[in-house]
Design an enzyme around this catalytic site. Structure first.
Site, mmCIF file in Angstrom:
data_model
loop_
_atom_site.group_PDB
_atom_site.id
_atom_site.type_symbol
_atom_site.label_atom_id
_atom_site.label_comp_id
_atom_site.label_asym_id
_atom_site.label_seq_id
_atom_site.Cartn_x
_atom_site.Cartn_y
_atom_site.Cartn_z
ATOM 1 N N LYS A 87 1.886 7.492 -12.195
ATOM 2 C CA LYS A 87 2.803 6.896 -10.990
ATOM 3 C C LYS A 87 2.240 5.582 -11.099
ATOM 4 O O LYS A 87 3.230 4.925 -10.735
ATOM 5 C CB LYS A 87 2.724 7.668 -9.647
ATOM 6 C CG LYS A 87 2.915 7.944 -8.454
ATOM 7 C CD LYS A 87 3.434 8.568 -7.839
ATOM 8 C CE LYS A 87 4.075 8.541 -6.403
ATOM 9 N NZ LYS A 87 3.404 9.566 -5.043
ATOM 10 N N GLU A 183 8.942 10.513 0.538
ATOM 11 C CA GLU A 183 7.579 11.601 1.331
ATOM 12 C C GLU A 183 6.664 10.825 2.888
ATOM 13 O O GLU A 183 6.407 12.623 3.527
ATOM 14 C CB GLU A 183 6.248 10.824 0.253
ATOM 15 C CG GLU A 183 5.926 11.408 -0.979
ATOM 16 C CD GLU A 183 5.085 10.515 -2.052
ATOM 17 O OE1 GLU A 183 4.363 9.526 -1.329
ATOM 18 O OE2 GLU A 183 5.277 10.706 -3.464
ATOM 19 N N ASP A 205 0.845 7.053 5.301
ATOM 20 C CA ASP A 205 0.824 7.631 4.580
ATOM 21 C C ASP A 205 -0.408 7.097 2.999
ATOM 22 O O ASP A 205 0.804 5.903 2.821
ATOM 23 C CB ASP A 205 2.357 8.405 3.748
ATOM 24 C CG ASP A 205 2.394 8.899 2.526
ATOM 25 O OD1 ASP A 205 1.181 8.991 2.215
ATOM 26 O OD2 ASP A 205 2.991 9.679 2.328
#
Lengths: 625, 171
Positions: A87, A183, A205
């Site tokens: 990613k 997200e 996050d």
């Protein structure tokens, strides 16, 4: 009391048909797939009961591809063919990967990231598609049927190139993307609906490779993102890396003859570093013991204090975006009702302390930080396909980075500022600087900096055929549109002549349509006739769905049209119905498109009517109160 | 084509009920947001994205006092910030220069709390100006209102610049 309806055996009434949709958290370290079953969001497990799928892809000697635990187990033995944390490379150029010297892959010398494996050269989109394919198979096995579509989560701070790359990977894996969802927003949905939360919340996050901070206001099922910020290259991996570098220092200090590490040893030490980090969450010290391929024995002990010192700058690096997000939202720390922690890296105690310190309150941890994003995505997917006509769930998200265009002198002119609520469109006029200039080049960039060179280049395109005029006389209107996925399209139009150019921004480091089509055809290995049959079947399904939808709309809102307009639409329906039975998918597509166009005015009127109804409903509510 | 006040069902004036603005904005979004039309026809998706985009633009414009004032003037055919019309009263120019100097001093001294204070002062000034603006619009003194609007826009810009400097210092 109304009588209960029971359908005939073997037939379920169509309106209640449950459509299978999933939420996918495509993470740096681990990936998950979740769905809503009997009204409950649940993470789907593999045959061994694992919820987390390690985001590790290994290309095996026999031509097979292993994804997940099996691949992870072999990463130390086969480091150059086992890709972890892919990613971090999505939508990135090779020069963006600053620590590539410490990553045990054979990078191909290319502008975009590509890795040489025994299965050939693989790009991050293809590698990510393997992970998505594994999750798709898991879901279809667990649910017993094909998926209608998926919501795939991305870091809020992902730029256009990274989002586009994610969408391309899903396409390659054969998934229909219902929406790309940020997200932190997904986490807020899962948390908010679970706790009936109201008020302003911060979502912190810290994942394996990315950091996001979002400030959201939750009111009666509306999740409104006020601001978002972050760092697309900061995460748990960087903590591992600090430990890894520390271990190297220890080895150097203790042995006089230090041989540079080979790929297997690099991967081994990185794995040991990650294990040590995880161990230190509940323990005071971690012992790192292993034998390198040179025969050298490594045996060092890292205690919590040392670990905290090594990584304090990383923790501090999360606070600058946090302050920025609060400032952009126009809020103070005291306005925040709760802080939700997301991502495995938030398990580290000194991260929790830093968050608690900054927000002057203990963060909320009653949801599993590994699963909360996938659960939120599943809830959104379920709502998007219309399984639950939950009129109250509404997500209003923002664009994380400003979008602009290069002007004279290499300066950025911002067109859409960061934290604009999606969907958003903005236009600005530019002009020529030379007499008789007939073409103009546009350079679309994303970022906050004044100099174009400091921002991310998204695309370049030309507008040609401008009629010759004196310098400054032409009026070129540039329109930026960002859709609900956060993806940008740009068009340019010369106002006096009407000359137009339109680009869907295909990022400089992405794939073009032809490349995707090629990769799709080679991965299916399908014969040409199969492809034609498939295209025909798809066109027929789409055409029938459109006819059904329009007939339903005509029944419900036919009064919005006069007889001539109704007649025109009915004629287009009849034409499409006739061509469905003909054998050409192209003809069906053309008639579908024609029917679509003929209903644009009708759709706009229905939209107006629906808005009026919604406003009237709200005003009734306030009278009742 | 409806203007933003009509779309959001608010009276066309400077003083508006912000709660009603928000309630109506959400009602429009809940009817038109593209998330409601994921499985709809292309024509319906198009109508949805157009309405939702307009609602976002309208909400943003009416929520911010400087943008709202400029928009009200534009509905009267007046452009608050035109390239040909940048004249400012001398006292306001002086005030602006003082702010710019204060920003520079604080920036050189890396004094974030001084910048925060300055931000607070300008915000208070801006509030006063908004009261004046509401009177000027109320009495239809459009020329005075145009001057005030321009001041308000410049103050917004100074505040944005201060925030940028703070961000830079916090690096």
């Amino acid at each position: 009391m109304a009588l209960l309806q029971i359908s005939e055996p073997g037939q379920s009434p169509a309106p209640h048909q449950h459509k299978l949709a999933v939420g996918i958290d495509l993470g740096t370290t681990n990936s998950l797939v979740a769905t809503v079953r009997s009204g409950m969001a649940t993470v789907l497990q593999d045959a061994h009961g694992h919820a987390l799928l390690p985001s590790v892809v290994r290309y095996l000697p026999d031509g097979q591809v292993a994804v997940g635990h099996n691949a992870q187990a072999q990463q130390n033995q086969d480091p150059t063919n086992t890709i972890v944390s892919v990613k971090r490379f999505m939508g990135r150029a090779l020069e963006d990967i600053t620590d590539r010297a410490h990553i045990p892959y054979k990078f191909v010398n290319n502008t975009q990231v590509a890795i040489e494996t025994r299965a050939g050269i693989k790009n991050p989109i293809e590698i990510s598609a393997e992970i998505l394919r594994a999750l798709k198979e898991r879901a279809e096995k667990a649910l017993g049927s094909d998926l209608v579509g998926a919501v795939i989560t991305v870091p809020a701070y992902f730029d256009d190139a990274q989002r586009q790359a994610t969408k391309d990977a899903a396409k390659l894996a054969g998934l229909h993307v219902l929406r790309l969802l940020n997200e932190p927003t997904a986490a807020a949905v899962a948390y908010g609906l679970d706790n009936a939360a109201e008020g302003t919340y911060a979502i912190y996050d810290l994942g394996g490779g990315t950091f996001d901070i979002s400030i959201l206001r939750l009111t009666k099922g509306v999740f409104e993102v006020l601001s978002t910020s972050g760092d697309a290259a900061l995460g748990g991996d960087d903590f591992d890396h600090r430990i890894y570098c520390w271990v190297l220092d220890q080895i150097r200090q203790s042995s006089k003859s230090f041989v540079p590490l080979n790929e297997a040893d690099t991967r081994l030490l990185l794995t040991k570093a990650r294990q040590a980090k995880e161990w230190l969450t509940d323990n005071h010290e971690a012992q790192i013991v292993c034998k390198l391929s040179t025969g050298q024995l490594v045996d060092v002990t890292l205690d919590v204090t040392q670990f905290n010192e090594l990584t304090q700058t990383l923790v501090n690096k999360t606070l600058a975006p946090t302050r920025k997000a609060l400032r952009d939202a126009g809020l103070e720390v005291t306005d925040i009702k709760g802080v939700v922690l997301v991502g495995g890296a938030t398990r580290m105690p000194h991260v929790r302390h830093a968050v608690a310190d900054y927000f002057q309150q203990e963060p909320l941890t009653n949801l599993d930080p590994d699963k909360v994003v996938a659960l939120g995505a599943a809830i959104q997917a379920n709502a998007l396909v219309g399984n639950k006509r939950d009129e109250d769930l509404l997500l209003l998200d923002v664009t994380p980075l400003s979008l602009g265009i290069e002007t004279m002198g290499g300066l950025t002119e911002k067109i859409i500022p960061r934290n604009s609520t999606l969907p958003v469109a903005r236009a600005q006029e530019f002009t020529t600087y030379k007499d008789g200039q007939t073409a103009m080049s546009f350079h679309v960039v994303q970022g906050e900096r004044e100099l174009v060179a400091d921002n991310r280049s998204l695309a370049r395109f030309d507008l040609r055929g401008i009629p010759p005029m004196a310098a400054g006389a032409a009026r070129i209107r540039i329109t930026f549109q960002v859709d609900a996925d956060g993806l940008l399209s740009v068009s340019a139009r010369e106002q006096t002549s009407g000359v137009e150019a339109h680009v869907m921004v295909k990022p400089s480091y992405g794939l073009n349509e032809a490349e995707i089509a090629h990769m799709l055809s080679s991965s299916y290995n399908a014969a040409t006739t199969d492809k034609q049959a498939r295209a025909l079947a798809e066109a027929q399904v789409d055409a029938n769905a459109l006819i059904g939808a329009i007939q339903a709309a005509l029944t419900a809102d036919g009064h919005l049209l006069n007889d001539a307009e109704k007649h025109q639409i009915n004629a287009k329906i009849a034409a499409l119905q006739a061509s469905i039975h003909a054998a050409s998918s192209d003809a069906i597509r053309a008639d579908t498109e024609a029917l679509n166009r003929s209903t644009e005015a009708f759709a706009a009127r229905r939209m107006d009517a629906s808005v009026k109804r919604a406003l009237a409903g709200k005003n009734l509510d306030s009278i009742e109160l | 084509m409806q203007n933003f006040f009509q779309l959001l069902q608010l009276p066309q004036q400077f003083n508006i009920d912000l709660t009603k603005l928000e309630t109506n904005y959400r009602a429009i979004q809940s009817a038109s947001h593209p998330d409601r039309y994921v499985t709809a026809s292309h024509a319906e998706k198009l109508a949805a994205i157009q309405t939702a985009t307009t609602a976002n633009e309208g909400y943003k414009t009416l929520k911010n006092p400087a943008l709202r004032a400029a928009y009200l003037l534009s509905l009267q055919g007046i452009t608050a910030i035109a390239e040909t019309n940048t004249a400012m009263p001398a006292d306001f120019l002086m005030q602006q220069m003082e702010w710019r100097e204060a920003i520079e001093t604080a920036e050189n001294a890396k004094d974030i709390s001084a910048l925060d204070n300055l931000l607070g002062n300008i915000r208070a000034e801006s509030k006063n100006l908004q009261h004046l603006l509401s009177e000027q619009f109320g009495q239809h003194q459009l020329s005075d209102a145009t001057d005030s609007t321009r001041k308000l826009i410049f103050m917004e810009k100074v505040q944005a610049d201060i925030r940028d400097v703070i961000e830079e210092l916090e690096g």
